[in-house]
Design a protein around this motif. Structure first.
Motif, short mmCIF file in Angstrom:
data_model
loop_
_atom_site.label_atom_id
_atom_site.label_comp_id
_atom_site.label_asym_id
_atom_site.label_seq_id
_atom_site.Cartn_x
_atom_site.Cartn_y
_atom_site.Cartn_z
N ALA A 1 -8.13 -70.40 28.13
CA ALA A 1 -7.84 -70.68 29.65
C ALA A 1 -8.36 -69.31 30.51
CB ALA A 1 -6.30 -70.87 30.01
N THR A 2 -9.14 -69.86 31.54
CA THR A 2 -9.96 -69.07 32.41
C THR A 2 -9.09 -68.17 33.45
OG1 THR A 2 -10.37 -71.08 33.70
CG2 THR A 2 -12.35 -70.41 32.32
N LEU A 3 -8.16 -67.38 32.77
CA LEU A 3 -7.40 -66.50 33.61
C LEU A 3 -7.69 -65.21 33.09
CD1 LEU A 3 -4.44 -68.63 32.50
CD2 LEU A 3 -4.58 -67.96 34.71
N TRP A 4 -7.52 -64.19 33.86
CA TRP A 4 -8.09 -62.84 33.89
C TRP A 4 -6.95 -62.18 34.59
CZ3 TRP A 4 -11.58 -66.54 35.06
CH2 TRP A 4 -12.47 -66.81 34.27
N PHE B 1 -15.99 -63.29 37.45
CA PHE B 1 -14.59 -63.05 37.27
C PHE B 1 -14.13 -61.77 36.58
CE2 PHE B 1 -15.36 -67.54 37.96
CZ PHE B 1 -14.14 -67.84 38.97
N GLY B 2 -12.83 -61.77 36.29
CA GLY B 2 -12.28 -60.54 35.95
C GLY B 2 -12.98 -59.05 36.16
N GLN B 3 -12.97 -58.37 35.03
CA GLN B 3 -13.50 -56.73 35.61
C GLN B 3 -15.12 -57.14 36.17
OE1 GLN B 3 -13.50 -54.52 32.42
NE2 GLN B 3 -14.81 -55.70 31.12
N LEU B 4 -15.79 -58.16 36.10
CA LEU B 4 -16.79 -58.08 36.73
C LEU B 4 -16.81 -58.49 38.15
CD1 LEU B 4 -18.68 -61.03 34.37
CD2 LEU B 4 -19.43 -58.58 34.52
N HIS C 1 -7.77 -66.35 38.39
CA HIS C 1 -8.37 -67.63 37.66
C HIS C 1 -9.37 -68.28 38.18
CE1 HIS C 1 -6.37 -71.76 38.96
NE2 HIS C 1 -6.48 -70.73 40.03
N TYR C 2 -10.00 -69.29 37.45
CA TYR C 2 -11.31 -70.00 37.99
C TYR C 2 -10.42 -71.27 38.30
CZ TYR C 2 -16.09 -71.77 38.16
OH TYR C 2 -17.25 -72.55 38.37
N ALA C 3 -10.08 -71.66 39.54
CA ALA C 3 -9.55 -72.98 39.96
C ALA C 3 -10.41 -74.23 39.62
CB ALA C 3 -9.36 -72.92 41.55
N GLY C 4 -9.72 -75.25 39.10
CA GLY C 4 -10.51 -76.21 38.51
C GLY C 4 -10.59 -76.38 37.07
N GLU D 1 -22.86 -74.56 40.54
CA GLU D 1 -22.21 -73.48 40.57
C GLU D 1 -22.13 -72.74 39.13
OE1 GLU D 1 -18.05 -73.23 42.56
OE2 GLU D 1 -17.36 -73.29 40.68
N LEU D 2 -22.61 -71.52 39.20
CA LEU D 2 -22.93 -70.77 37.86
C LEU D 2 -21.76 -69.54 37.73
CD1 LEU D 2 -24.55 -69.61 35.32
CD2 LEU D 2 -26.04 -68.46 37.12
N ALA D 3 -21.16 -69.55 36.59
CA ALA D 3 -19.90 -68.48 36.64
C ALA D 3 -20.13 -67.78 35.22
CB ALA D 3 -18.71 -69.13 36.64
N PHE D 4 -20.00 -66.17 35.47
CA PHE D 4 -20.08 -65.35 34.68
C PHE D 4 -18.60 -64.89 34.21
CE2 PHE D 4 -24.37 -65.07 36.32
CZ PHE D 4 -25.15 -65.02 35.15
N MET D 5 -18.06 -65.15 32.93
CA MET D 5 -16.76 -64.98 32.62
C MET D 5 -16.56 -63.94 31.74
SD MET D 5 -15.45 -68.68 33.15
CE MET D 5 -16.53 -69.41 31.99
#
Lengths: 175, 88
Positions: free
Chosen positions: A132-135, B7-10, A64-67, B78-82
């Motif tokens: 929700a940012t969960l994978w 994040f995830g499969q990335l 997950h993306y904490a925060g 902070e830049l995120a790719f999701m």
């Protein structure tokens, strides 16, 4: 009590129920949903080719993306609270390594009458699934697999009439 | 510096969960957008990996707020790719 907890630890529904009941002494209804880790791929989500790859799941790994996860979950709970009269909500979502048949998520809502609590729990789960940012990575007999978004989860949002996934996108595009 | 998260499969496809982008080489008066991070990422990642980030299913965030390709980036962001989420 409108609490969200993201944790590696398992939760005890009896304790959670007691805490919510204490926090909402005037409630007439408390609804609980508990999600468990399935030990196999859910065939209904698979096409014929994918069914051939059906496998037994040993455990999942939830990243997950904490925060951000906490923030999104809070937004979803706030939306539910704005939509229905609720006396309390408690959300617990586990992260990290979780074995098959273990508890993964819990959403509980307290309200004066049961309809609001049922609707709020359904709403919160539907939007947790899509926002929700969960994978989730499934680890099973035939290796590892990152779980993609299911069309059935997107379709479930229709019952709330506004498709927030698309709405959010168009809103941010306007900025 | 801009911290970039995957994040995830990335995470598996890129071969890591985060990296740092140096913005020192850029003119200080120029405005840096999220889309401008892609050429900078090309200096550190294979082109195939950067292509994955352009996929329309990928969600973007800057400092944990949903963002677009036109969102401005500042030093320290902070830049995120999701990829599409799969919790619950």
């Amino acid at each position: 009590m409108f609490d969200i907890v993201i944790t590696e630890d398992d939760f005890d529904v009896t304790q959670e129920y007691a805490a919510l009941r204490d926090a909402a002494p005037h409630a007439g209804a408390i609804v609980f949903f508990v999600g468990l880790v399935r030990d196999f791929y859910h065939s209904a989500d698979l096409n014929q080719d994918e069914k051939a790859l059906e496998q037994t799941i040993d455990h999942i790994e939830l990243q997950h993306y904490a925060g951000m996860t906490e923030e999104v979950c809070q937004q979803v709970v706030d939306e539910a609270h704005a939509r229905w009269c609720l006396d309390g909500v408690r959300v617990v979502h586990r992260i990290g390594k979780i074995y098959a048949s273990e508890q993964i998520v819990m959403v509980a809502a307290a309200s004066t009458h049961r309809a609001n609590a049922f609707d709020a729990v359904q709403y919160i789960m539907d939007y947790l699934k899509t926002r929700a940012t969960l994978w989730k990575k499934e680890v099973g007999t035939q290796g590892q697999n990152w779980v993609g978004q299911k069309q059935t989860d997107i379709a479930a949002l229709d019952r709330w009439q506004i498709n927030t996934v698309n709405t959010e996108k168009s809103e941010t595009e306007k900025q | 510096m801009i911290r970039v998260l995957f994040f995830g499969q990335l995470t598996d496809q890129i071969g890591g969960a985060s990296l740092l982008l140096t913005t020192e080489s850029l003119p200080t008066e120029s405005v840096l957008l999220v889309r401008d991070a892609l050429p900078l990422l090309c200096e550190q990642l294979p082109q195939e990996a950067v292509e994955l980030l352009r996929n329309e299913s990928i969600m973007l965030s800057v400092n944990k707020q949903l963002a677009t390709w036109d969102t401005e980036l500042s030093e320290g962001d902070e830049l995120a790719f999701m990829p599409p989420v799969s919790g619950g």
